[in-house]
Design a protein around this motif. Structure first.
Motif, PDB file in Angstrom:
ATOM      1  N   CYS A  84       2.255 -10.286 -68.648  1.00 35.42           N
ATOM      2  CA  CYS A  84       1.576  -9.118 -68.093  1.00 35.42           C
ATOM      3  C   CYS A  84       2.604  -8.172 -67.487  1.00 35.42           C
ATOM      4  O   CYS A  84       3.756  -8.540 -67.286  1.00 35.42           O
ATOM      5  CB  CYS A  84       0.525  -9.514 -67.063  1.00 35.42           C
ATOM      6  SG  CYS A  84       1.170 -10.314 -65.600  1.00 35.42           S
ATOM      7  N   SER A  85       2.172  -6.954 -67.216  1.00 40.54           N
ATOM      8  CA  SER A  85       3.071  -5.955 -66.631  1.00 40.54           C
ATOM      9  C   SER A  85       3.134  -6.115 -65.115  1.00 40.54           C
ATOM     10  O   SER A  85       2.296  -6.799 -64.511  1.00 40.54           O
ATOM     11  CB  SER A  85       2.635  -4.548 -67.010  1.00 40.54           C
ATOM     12  OG  SER A  85       1.362  -4.293 -66.476  1.00 40.54           O
ATOM     13  N   VAL A  86       4.133  -5.465 -64.508  1.00 34.88           N
ATOM     14  CA  VAL A  86       4.352  -5.547 -63.065  1.00 34.88           C
ATOM     15  C   VAL A  86       4.611  -4.138 -62.544  1.00 34.88           C
ATOM     16  O   VAL A  86       5.281  -3.337 -63.198  1.00 34.88           O
ATOM     17  CB  VAL A  86       5.588  -6.423 -62.762  1.00 34.88           C
ATOM     18  CG1 VAL A  86       5.900  -6.450 -61.288  1.00 34.88           C
ATOM     19  CG2 VAL A  86       5.400  -7.819 -63.287  1.00 34.88           C
ATOM     20  N   SER A  87       4.113  -3.853 -61.353  1.00 33.02           N
ATOM     21  CA  SER A  87       4.368  -2.585 -60.681  1.00 33.02           C
ATOM     22  C   SER A  87       5.560  -2.730 -59.742  1.00 33.02           C
ATOM     23  O   SER A  87       5.826  -3.829 -59.239  1.00 33.02           O
ATOM     24  CB  SER A  87       3.144  -2.163 -59.863  1.00 33.02           C
ATOM     25  OG  SER A  87       2.043  -1.951 -60.708  1.00 33.02           O
ATOM     26  N   GLY A 114       3.914 -13.705 -60.192  1.00 32.80           N
ATOM     27  CA  GLY A 114       3.564 -12.613 -59.308  1.00 32.80           C
ATOM     28  C   GLY A 114       3.103 -13.166 -57.969  1.00 32.80           C
ATOM     29  O   GLY A 114       3.062 -14.390 -57.765  1.00 32.80           O
ATOM     30  N   PRO A 115       2.706 -12.289 -57.041  1.00 29.14           N
ATOM     31  CA  PRO A 115       2.347 -12.722 -55.683  1.00 29.14           C
ATOM     32  C   PRO A 115       1.100 -13.598 -55.593  1.00 29.14           C
ATOM     33  O   PRO A 115       0.936 -14.350 -54.639  1.00 29.14           O
ATOM     34  CB  PRO A 115       2.147 -11.404 -54.932  1.00 29.14           C
ATOM     35  CG  PRO A 115       1.906 -10.394 -55.979  1.00 29.14           C
ATOM     36  CD  PRO A 115       2.635 -10.847 -57.202  1.00 29.14           C
ATOM     37  N   GLU A 116       0.235 -13.536 -56.588  1.00 27.05           N
ATOM     38  CA  GLU A 116      -0.988 -14.360 -56.581  1.00 27.05           C
ATOM     39  C   GLU A 116      -0.823 -15.612 -57.430  1.00 27.05           C
ATOM     40  O   GLU A 116      -1.797 -16.304 -57.721  1.00 27.05           O
ATOM     41  CB  GLU A 116      -2.179 -13.538 -57.093  1.00 27.05           C
ATOM     42  CG  GLU A 116      -2.420 -12.247 -56.332  1.00 27.05           C
ATOM     43  CD  GLU A 116      -2.722 -12.488 -54.866  1.00 27.05           C
ATOM     44  OE1 GLU A 116      -3.435 -13.459 -54.540  1.00 27.05           O
ATOM     45  OE2 GLU A 116      -2.226 -11.699 -54.031  1.00 27.05           O
ATOM     46  N   GLY A 117       0.419 -15.886 -57.869  1.00 27.83           N
ATOM     47  CA  GLY A 117       0.677 -17.064 -58.694  1.00 27.83           C
ATOM     48  C   GLY A 117       0.473 -16.831 -60.179  1.00 27.83           C
ATOM     49  O   GLY A 117       0.613 -17.750 -60.985  1.00 27.83           O
TER      50      GLY A 117
END
Length: 142
Positions: A84-87, A114-117
């Protein structure tokens, strides 16, 4: 135990403003944990981090598993799957572990979260180890 950064390194150099400025630490199981928060200048499309910085972060995490063996390395090849993409501004977390080690070559695998795992990317890297004197020379330390 925190791993030592190389000052001008694109991946971990704390003084390289164009780089990732990622941090890494050794895990008790022999793996490596890393952290990287992409900035706006790491973007390709508007507010979407380019795959290059994520690939660099993954490469650093993968390779650093042999620093615990007092070995230095050069990347030979990597296979990466992006999920997935990241901001920019989102703190990323990587976990890497050694898969195979021969003394002159090694293979490692890693996942970036990411921050939510959520899984951002997974990868496997193949590396060549270097003599310490050569590693110090190219790192500007000898």
């Amino acid at each position: 135990m925190e791993q030592i950064p190389f000052v001008g390194c694109f991946g971990c150099g704390p003084e390289n403003e164009s780089g990732l400025q990622a941090t890494f630490r050794n895990m008790s199981d022999g793996g490596v944990e890393g952290f990287f928060t992409p900035k706006q200048h790491h973007c390709g499309y508007q507010d979407v981090v380019h795959v290059g910085p994520i690939s660099g972060f993954l490469s650093e995490a993968l390779g650093r598993v042999v620093l615990q063996k007092d070995q230095y390395y050069l990347t030979r090849s990597m296979d990466i799957t992006f999920k997935c993409s990241v901001s920019p501004g989102v703190k990323l977390h990587a976990m890497a572990k050694l898969k195979k080690y021969s003394g002159t070559h090694f293979t490692a695998e890693a996942t970036v979260y990411g921050p939510e795992g959520e899984v951002i990317a997974t990868g496997e890297g193949r590396f060549v180890t270097m003599q310490k004197a050569e590693a110090k020379r190219i790192a500007g330390k000898g």
